[in-house]
Design a protein around this motif. Structure first.
Motif, PDB file in Angstrom:
ATOM      1  N   ALA A  34       0.835  -1.210   0.000  1.00 52.63           N
ATOM      2  CA  ALA A  34       0.000   0.000   0.000  1.00 52.63           C
ATOM      3  C   ALA A  34       0.866   1.255   0.000  1.00 52.63           C
ATOM      4  O   ALA A  34       0.560   2.252  -0.666  1.00 52.63           O
ATOM      5  N   LEU A  35       1.980   1.217   0.740  1.00 55.74           N
ATOM      6  CA  LEU A  35       2.913   2.343   0.780  1.00 55.74           C
ATOM      7  C   LEU A  35       3.501   2.594  -0.604  1.00 55.74           C
ATOM      8  O   LEU A  35       3.613   3.740  -1.054  1.00 55.74           O
ATOM      9  N   ALA A  36       3.857   1.522  -1.301  1.00 55.95           N
ATOM     10  CA  ALA A  36       4.424   1.658  -2.648  1.00 55.95           C
ATOM     11  C   ALA A  36       3.407   2.218  -3.630  1.00 55.95           C
ATOM     12  O   ALA A  36       3.759   2.967  -4.546  1.00 55.95           O
ATOM     13  N   ARG A  37       2.129   1.905  -3.431  1.00 53.64           N
ATOM     14  CA  ARG A  37       1.091   2.351  -4.366  1.00 53.64           C
ATOM     15  C   ARG A  37       0.764   3.839  -4.225  1.00 53.64           C
ATOM     16  O   ARG A  37       0.033   4.381  -5.051  1.00 53.64           O
ATOM     17  N   GLU A  38       1.301   4.488  -3.199  1.00 56.44           N
ATOM     18  CA  GLU A  38       1.013   5.912  -3.022  1.00 56.44           C
ATOM     19  C   GLU A  38       1.538   6.747  -4.183  1.00 56.44           C
ATOM     20  O   GLU A  38       0.994   7.800  -4.493  1.00 56.44           O
ATOM     21  N   SER A  39       2.603   6.302  -4.812  1.00 50.05           N
ATOM     22  CA  SER A  39       3.135   6.971  -6.003  1.00 50.05           C
ATOM     23  C   SER A  39       2.929   6.057  -7.199  1.00 50.05           C
ATOM     24  O   SER A  39       3.490   4.959  -7.253  1.00 50.05           O
ATOM     25  N   ARG A  40       2.139   6.519  -8.155  1.00 49.68           N
ATOM     26  CA  ARG A  40       1.830   5.682  -9.311  1.00 49.68           C
ATOM     27  C   ARG A  40       3.088   5.349 -10.117  1.00 49.68           C
ATOM     28  O   ARG A  40       3.278   4.219 -10.561  1.00 49.68           O
TER      29      ARG A  40
END
Length: 636
Positions: free
Chosen positions: A229-235
């Motif tokens: 989820a943390l990685a998905r914060e930046s597309r």
């Protein structure tokens, strides 16, 4: 491309002379080499000397070893990412290297006693060792390298990794080729390399914890989900992670299949397999090193599509080069294998496939490191390791399913190449920035050759206003392709009515502007967007003449710059383009883009960047004088 950048190492190889990089480089080099000595030796033995290990199926053992090695990445990456963010990194690296010594003692016992269970356990623990080291490895570099060194440093690490793989592959394959007499030697070599890695780690400089007060969540499942989820914060970052994971999928498919490909398709012995692995490793090492030159020392994601195109082409050609080969009654050695021309084509395909993989991977790693917040960079790398592991498991499952369905190894290569093309298209539709940067990069390496003077004057962070002369329709493309940070261009609103150009400029987040008498609302919105961009710390570029030159001469600068600076008093960088007047995209001798190859190919350009001007001194007249001086004698 030439850039003058104080503080940048003259060459990426100079990093090997510096304590902030060299001990870390050799530590990771020896770790990667040991992984491969152990895995290749074990895989080669169970493929070519199956009788040494009771109850082992030589046909599926290679896939099983690969799967066992990557299981720890799925289970423990989330935890290792937290540990890497919480602990001082040099201490953590030394603990990991001490663990490697214990694992190699266990592996030595497994080889000595011909114990497949012990060796499978050692494989799992080496996977755990790599799981713990991975987040530290990629979080360490941004702490010790500046932005201008990051691509070169990553290239060196990737090159070193694959040279280590090459050496480990050759050593493991050669010792395993001895059969039973070489078993104890394998353990001794692995133990010696582990000890050397521990010694090298002693000189790694201290690297402060990114978040020392972090409370570790020891539940791997909930933390794995949190990291993703943390990685998905930046597309862009998350898409970069998916892109890297796909490379591991593709690489795992090829590397795991090499032993069966050599034995069952090429009728080749294990020395030929070692040669193929060597070509693959050399290719990706050279590709990784070339990224520094091809990208001009910047994080250039335009190389990613270039890499994916090459991987697809040579994966498919590998199928066409090998699918019709007849199986011989004996296994060929290296000399006999190299005596047939078609085998040289296979080796070239493997080399180029891997080289383009280097073009693909290095910019993605540098992109992730440069765009992650330092406080959770290691956890983003951990999320990457989780995705890598899942994709590699999917690769093994796909290969086994296709094998059971009757697909040959060359046909599996063809399917993988076609899947690579489909995945690449999906990624570039999802994040068009990669494709846009590729178009820019391709333009500047085919039609133009550009030299940049004063690149060091562009700030690494913070707001800045560029002011440039306006010579051709590709001015924005040239500037955007040569500046290491994203640039927001202020463009005439009529360009946004042209379908292809509209897509291009909207993708790069250009700001449409119109004269007040044509569209007062668009003008007001443009100034609002410019103010918002500068407030957010971005770079904005304006062509202060307000229109493209028809004569090659610079026109008076308009007052819009003053209006921008009155709301956002940021530093202004004057810059000038040289060499575009008279090109296909300029209006020399009539309308632009009407006379192809007006000046031939490989035109030489120059972008000259001047000293920053304070907002208080940035009058239109003063800025025009600065740009004129940078432009030099007309015509240019």
């Amino acid at each position: 491309m030439t850039q003058n950048a104080p503080g940048q190492s003259p060459s990426q190889y100079q990093l090997l002379k510096q304590r902030r990089f060299a001990p870390f480089f050799w530590t990771q080099f020896l770790g990667a080499m040991n992984d491969n000595i152990f895995k290749i030796a074990f895989t080669s033995l169970v493929t070519y000397h199956t009788a040494l290990f009771a109850g082992v199926d030589g046909k599926t053992a290679a896939f099983l070893i690969s799967a066992i090695f990557i299981v720890p990445f799925v289970l423990f990456s989330a935890t290792s990412g937290q540990i890497a963010d919480k602990w001082e990194k040099s201490r953590l690296i030394r603990l990991v290297k001490t663990l490697e010594i214990g694992i190699m003692l266990l592996g030595t016992a497994g080889f000595y006693w011909h114990s497949a269970p012990l060796l499978y356990t050692g494989t799992f623990l080496m996977g755990l060792h790599s799981t713990l080291f991975g987040p530290v490895k990629y979080a360490y570099l941004p702490q010790h390298l500046n932005q201008r060194e990051l691509v070169g440093g990553n290239g060196m690490v990737e090159m070193g990794t694959f040279v280590a793989i090459l050496i480990g592959t050759i050593a493991g394959g050669e010792i395993a080729g001895l059969g039973e007499p070489g078993l104890l030697a394998i353990g001794g070599v692995c133990l010696s390399v582990a000890l050397a890695g521990r010694v090298a780690s002693h000189w790694i400089p201290e690297s402060a914890a990114a978040q020392a007060d972090l409370r570790i969540n020891w539940n791997p499942f909930s933390e794995t989900w949190r990291n993703l989820a943390l990685a998905r914060e930046s597309r862009v970052v998350f898409t970069g992670l998916l892109g890297i994971s796909w490379l591991w999928f593709l690489g795992a498919t090829f590397l795991t299949a090499f032993f069966n490909f050599g034995k069952d398709v090429l009728s080749a012995d294990q020395n030929v397999v070692t040669l193929m692995l060597a070509m693959f490793s050399i290719g990706i090492g050279i590709g990784s090193l070339l990224c520094e030159r091809l990208s001009g020392g910047r994080v250039e994601v335009g190389l990613v599509p270039f890499g994916s195109i090459g991987m697809t082409v040579f994966a498919m050609d590998l199928y066409f080069a090998s699918h019709h080969l007849s199986v011989l009654a004996h296994l060929q050695g290296v000399t006999e294998f190299l005596g047939r021309g078609v085998h040289w084509r296979i080796l070239v395909d493997l080399f180029l496939l891997a080289m383009f993989g280097g073009f693909y991977s290095v910019p993605l790693y540098a992109l992730i490191q440069s765009r992650c917040a330092p406080t959770h960079r290691a956890r983003i790398i951990a999320a990457n390791n989780i995705l890598n592991a899942l994709f590699m498991i999917a690769s093994a499952l796909m290969a086994m399913a296709l094998t059971h369905a009757g697909f040959s190894i060359p046909e599996i290569f063809l399917v993988t190449g076609l899947l690579n093309a489909a995945v690449a298209i999906y990624i570039y539709l999802l994040v068009p920035e990669f494709l846009i940067r590729f178009v820019m990069w391709l333009l500047l390496h085919t039609v133009y050759r550009i030299r940049v003077t004063g690149a060091e004057r562009v700030p690494d962070e913070g707001a800045c206003l560029f002011v440039c002369n306006h010579v051709s329709f590709v001015d924005a493309v040239v500037i955007g392709a040569t500046i290491r940070r994203p640039v927001r261009f202020v463009m005439d609103h009529r360009i946004f009515r042209i379908p292809l150009l509209a897509w291009f400029f909207r993708t790069v987040k250009a700001i449409p502007i119109a004269p007040a008498h044509e569209d007062a609302d668009t003008l007001a919105q443009a100034y609002d967007q410019i103010a918002q961009a500068l407030q957010a710390g971005e770079i904005v570029c304006v062509f202060a003449e307000g229109r493209l030159t028809d004569t090659g001469q610079m026109q008076p600068f308009r007052r819009g710059v003053e209006r921008i600076l009155s709301r956002s008093p940021v530093p202004v960088l004057p810059m000038a383009l040289r060499g575009l007047w008279g090109s296909f995209f300029s209006r020399k001798d009539g309308a632009a883009m009407t006379r192809p190859f007006r000046r031939g190919l490989l035109n030489r350009l120059e972008l000259v960047i001047g000293d920053p001007v304070s907002a208080a001194d940035a009058t239109p007249e003063h800025l025009r004088e600065q740009v004129l001086a940078l432009r030099g004698p007309w015509p240019c």
